[in-house]
Design an enzyme around this catalytic site. Structure first.
Site, PDB file in Angstrom:
ATOM      1  N   HIS B  52       0.857  -1.180   0.000  1.00 25.94           N
ATOM      2  CA  HIS B  52       0.000   0.000   0.000  1.00 25.94           C
ATOM      3  C   HIS B  52       0.904   1.244   0.000  1.00 25.94           C
ATOM      4  O   HIS B  52       2.087   1.157   0.324  1.00 25.94           O
ATOM      5  CB  HIS B  52      -0.907  -0.004   1.238  1.00 25.94           C
ATOM      6  CG  HIS B  52      -2.061  -0.971   1.144  1.00 25.94           C
ATOM      7  ND1 HIS B  52      -3.187  -0.882   1.923  1.00 25.94           N
ATOM      8  CD2 HIS B  52      -2.248  -2.044   0.334  1.00 25.94           C
ATOM      9  CE1 HIS B  52      -4.030  -1.859   1.611  1.00 25.94           C
ATOM     10  NE2 HIS B  52      -3.479  -2.582   0.659  1.00 25.94           N
ATOM     11  N   GLU B  54       1.098   3.810   1.990  1.00 22.98           N
ATOM     12  CA  GLU B  54       1.690   4.190   3.277  1.00 22.98           C
ATOM     13  C   GLU B  54       2.838   3.252   3.658  1.00 22.98           C
ATOM     14  O   GLU B  54       3.890   3.700   4.129  1.00 22.98           O
ATOM     15  CB  GLU B  54       0.632   4.157   4.402  1.00 22.98           C
ATOM     16  CG  GLU B  54      -0.517   5.145   4.218  1.00 22.98           C
ATOM     17  CD  GLU B  54      -1.706   4.529   3.493  1.00 22.98           C
ATOM     18  OE1 GLU B  54      -1.510   3.675   2.605  1.00 22.98           O
ATOM     19  OE2 GLU B  54      -2.850   4.914   3.821  1.00 22.98           O
ATOM     20  N   CYS B  82      -5.881   2.075   5.941  1.00 24.39           N
ATOM     21  CA  CYS B  82      -6.550   0.821   6.298  1.00 24.39           C
ATOM     22  C   CYS B  82      -5.916   0.308   7.596  1.00 24.39           C
ATOM     23  O   CYS B  82      -4.884   0.819   8.027  1.00 24.39           O
ATOM     24  CB  CYS B  82      -6.408  -0.199   5.167  1.00 24.39           C
ATOM     25  SG  CYS B  82      -4.798  -1.036   5.123  1.00 24.39           S
ATOM     26  N   CYS B  85      -2.174  -0.420   7.381  1.00 28.68           N
ATOM     27  CA  CYS B  85      -1.321   0.775   7.299  1.00 28.68           C
ATOM     28  C   CYS B  85      -1.348   1.575   8.597  1.00 28.68           C
ATOM     29  O   CYS B  85      -0.326   2.110   9.025  1.00 28.68           O
ATOM     30  CB  CYS B  85      -1.747   1.631   6.117  1.00 28.68           C
ATOM     31  SG  CYS B  85      -1.383   0.833   4.540  1.00 28.68           S
TER      32      CYS B  85
END
Lengths: 155, 155
Positions: B52, B54, B82, B85
């Site tokens: 992801h 991040e 999420c 993260c």
């Protein structure tokens, strides 16, 4: 379920701890009765806060099978996953999780998992790390483009 | 707080989406008013469910400063993190988080964040992915050894 895979996860945890690679955590990912990938905590060796045993094993397993999904796999971990790792597990979607120690055991050994679980459960404005929403309108345009995008690869 | 950093995060999200590297998500990590690291979602390109925006930015930032903690840093992300993260952010410990779209916006665009938040909030036995505890006694020995270990590097 095979206790030998958990014994291997615990062995990886011990090796990593003894070699000072990170905390005492190990993980094994199994498919069709065979180990697909292994991992242990490498946070302090790799200077990577995301290098928990489960994340390390998931990344290696996905690399091995050249897929971002672990359908049909079991994950054996020496400790109940922290929120980061449990989130990663949900994105990777193995079939089953087996864990040995609990999050309370981890907290008792000095690991912050329980604190992070509590933080996730409260609203962004209440959290210990300051969270502020800015620029939503501009970012929302992107999501609308994504929804309309015809050649997207959904995951 | 500087809206220009959020604009850059959104730009990274757009570039990644247009180049079909993954979903429309971007992230920038800032220290002392300068960008330390950038990331965008690369899940489907790298076959890495943990890639992801991040996580990618955090790993790069930590590599840049050779540390597993992001003290003194701000994180700008084009969408509310999420659980994976957000967990990674708590382990990395930046000072502040700025986010643009919300988790509801993400759900509306087809991303499962909200589902994972709900799953984390229920007990392991209730979850959609089967979770079973085995081998606790053997793993607990390790945590006790960790507590006694004199040369450990606490993180």
């Amino acid at each position: 379920m095979n206790i030998q895979f958990m014994k291997r996860a615990i062995e990886l945890a011990r090796n990593g701890m003894e070699q000072n690679e990170g905390g005492p955590f190990g993980c094994v990912i199994v498919k069709n009765g065979e180990i697909l990938a292994e991992g242990n905590n490498r946070v302090t060796t790799d200077n990577d806060p995301t290098a928990h045993a489960e994340i390390t094993a998931i990344r290696r397993a996905c690399e091995t099978i050249d897929d971002f999904q672990l359908t049909g796999c079991d994950l054996y971990t020496s400790c109940e996953p922290c929120p980061m790792c449990l989130g990663a597990i949900y994105w990777a979607r193995p079939d089953r999780i087996f864990y040995a120690c609990s999050r309370d055991d981890a907290a008792d050994a000095g690991f912050d998992d329980e604190f992070i679980y509590r933080e996730l459960d409260i609203s962004p404005i209440e959290r210990r790390i300051s969270m502020k929403q800015i620029g939503r309108n501009e970012a929302l345009v992107l999501f609308n483009e994504w929804k309309e995008k015809e050649d997207k690869f959904v995951y």
